[in-house]
Design a protein around this motif. Structure first.
Motif, PDB file in Angstrom:
ATOM      1  N   GLU A   1       7.870 -13.054   8.976  1.00 46.28           N
ATOM      2  CA  GLU A   1       7.515 -11.683   9.358  1.00 46.28           C
ATOM      3  C   GLU A   1       8.344 -11.147  10.526  1.00 46.28           C
TER       4      GLU A   1
ATOM      5  N   ASP B   1       6.980  -9.013   4.375  1.00 45.78           N
ATOM      6  CA  ASP B   1       5.543  -9.225   4.241  1.00 45.78           C
ATOM      7  C   ASP B   1       5.309  -9.940   2.915  1.00 45.78           C
TER       8      ASP B   1
ATOM      9  N   ASP C   1       2.813 -10.156   1.180  1.00 45.24           N
ATOM     10  CA  ASP C   1       2.000  -9.368   0.246  1.00 45.24           C
ATOM     11  C   ASP C   1       2.852  -8.511  -0.686  1.00 45.24           C
ATOM     12  N   ASP C   2       4.057  -8.118  -0.243  1.00 44.63           N
ATOM     13  CA  ASP C   2       4.933  -7.317  -1.100  1.00 44.63           C
ATOM     14  C   ASP C   2       5.414  -8.109  -2.311  1.00 44.63           C
TER      15      ASP C   2
ATOM     16  N   LYS D   1       1.923 -17.808   1.320  1.00 43.42           N
ATOM     17  CA  LYS D   1       2.574 -17.269   2.522  1.00 43.42           C
ATOM     18  C   LYS D   1       3.251 -18.367   3.342  1.00 43.42           C
TER      19      LYS D   1
END
Length: 294
Positions: free
Chosen positions: A156, A197, A199-200, A247
């Motif tokens: 990140e 990120d 999540d993307d 992640k």
């Protein structure tokens, strides 16, 4: 392993798949490339040929017959012949053989060259059609760049920077890993820079079709190091990381493509597949992209 080097960079390329394996900066003491840890993804920068992405059921029709081709094709697992080697350039060649013709029934010559100039690496592709008929193919890049350039770096901590500020759209994947060619807005507002990120990437790669981009930069916002990938003229580019749901994966791929995975409503005939290049008899296709390391 084949080595290119100058005052700034030392680069290693394997003849297996003609794959870029390492880029080390001598001044900054940084390794830019993902080092293929198999717990996440056991490759570094495979060349995708003669398909990019996944065929529906890993199958396609060529001249009325069915052929099985696994995701991203076979070139990445083939041994290439080195045909040029100097301190600043190495070139590899792959030609059709009995094994490739069981999956892809064409003669072809694929040349992949790496040219080092200062802090920039040019990757050049040439595809030659020795046949009397059209040679259909796709070709793509899949370089994975580390997001742990320095100790303590987090995924990140890195920004993606596009070459323009505008609204971008992607083609999403369905459950069969086919692309759905209905533009999905990437962000709700115009964007040029955004933080990585996980999540993307929850639904796999972000595929930007129809030549929306010509360059993408990956840059750590704290120490300022990273890479810029320039790919003017490429129809598609994708961003991808592995294991996004957990992640954990410490890399991101910037992937310029000529071609893409099968569309949900696409033709089963390979030559009619959207994005496939149709190279005329005795003709040569050439394309290149560049990576700047900083």
């Amino acid at each position: 392993m084949y080595i290119l080097k100058n005052a700034l960079l030392e680069i290693a390329i394997s003849s297996l798949g003609a794959e870029l394996k390492s880029v080390k900066h001598k001044t900054y003491q940084l390794e830019y490339m993902w080092q293929a840890d198999p717990q996440f993804w056991g490759r570094t920068s495979p060349v995708l040929f003669p398909i990019v992405g996944k065929l529906s059921n890993n199958c396609t029709q060529i001249n009325g017959q069915n052929y099985q081709l696994s995701q991203h094709g076979f070139a990445r697992d083939c041994e290439f012949e080195c045909v040029v080697q100097t301190d600043d350039k190495v070139s590899f060649r792959l030609t059709a053989n009995d094994q490739t013709k069981t999956k892809y029934p064409f003669d072809f010559e694929l040349l992949i060259s790496y040219i080092l100039q200062a802090d920039r690496l040019t990757v050049n592709w040439q595809v030659i059609n020795p046949n009397t008929e059209i040679l259909p193919f796709s070709i793509g890049a899949h370089p994975a760049f580390s997001t742990q350039l320095k100790n303590g770096d987090l995924f990140e901590d890195y920004d993606i920077i596009f070459d323009q500020l505008k609204n971008y759209y992607t083609w999403p994947f369905n459950a069969a890993m086919q692309l759905v060619n209905q533009g999905k807005s990437f962000k709700q507002t115009p964007v040029q820079k955004f933080p990585l990120d996980y999540d993307d990437f929850f639904d796999d790669a972000l595929v930007f079709p129809e030549q929306q981009l010509q360059a993408i930069t990956l840059k750590n916002r704290h120490h300022g190091h990273g890479v810029s990938v320039e790919f003017a003229g490429f129809p598609e580019v994708a961003l991808w990381t592995a294991d996004a749901k957990n992640k954990r994966s410490p890399f991101v791929c910037i992937e310029p493509w000529f071609g893409h995975a099968d569309l949900a409503n696409g033709s089963p005939e390979f030559i009619n597949k959207r994005g496939v290049i149709q190279l005329a008899s005795q003709e040569r296709f050439e394309a290149e992209y560049q990576i700047l390391f900083f």
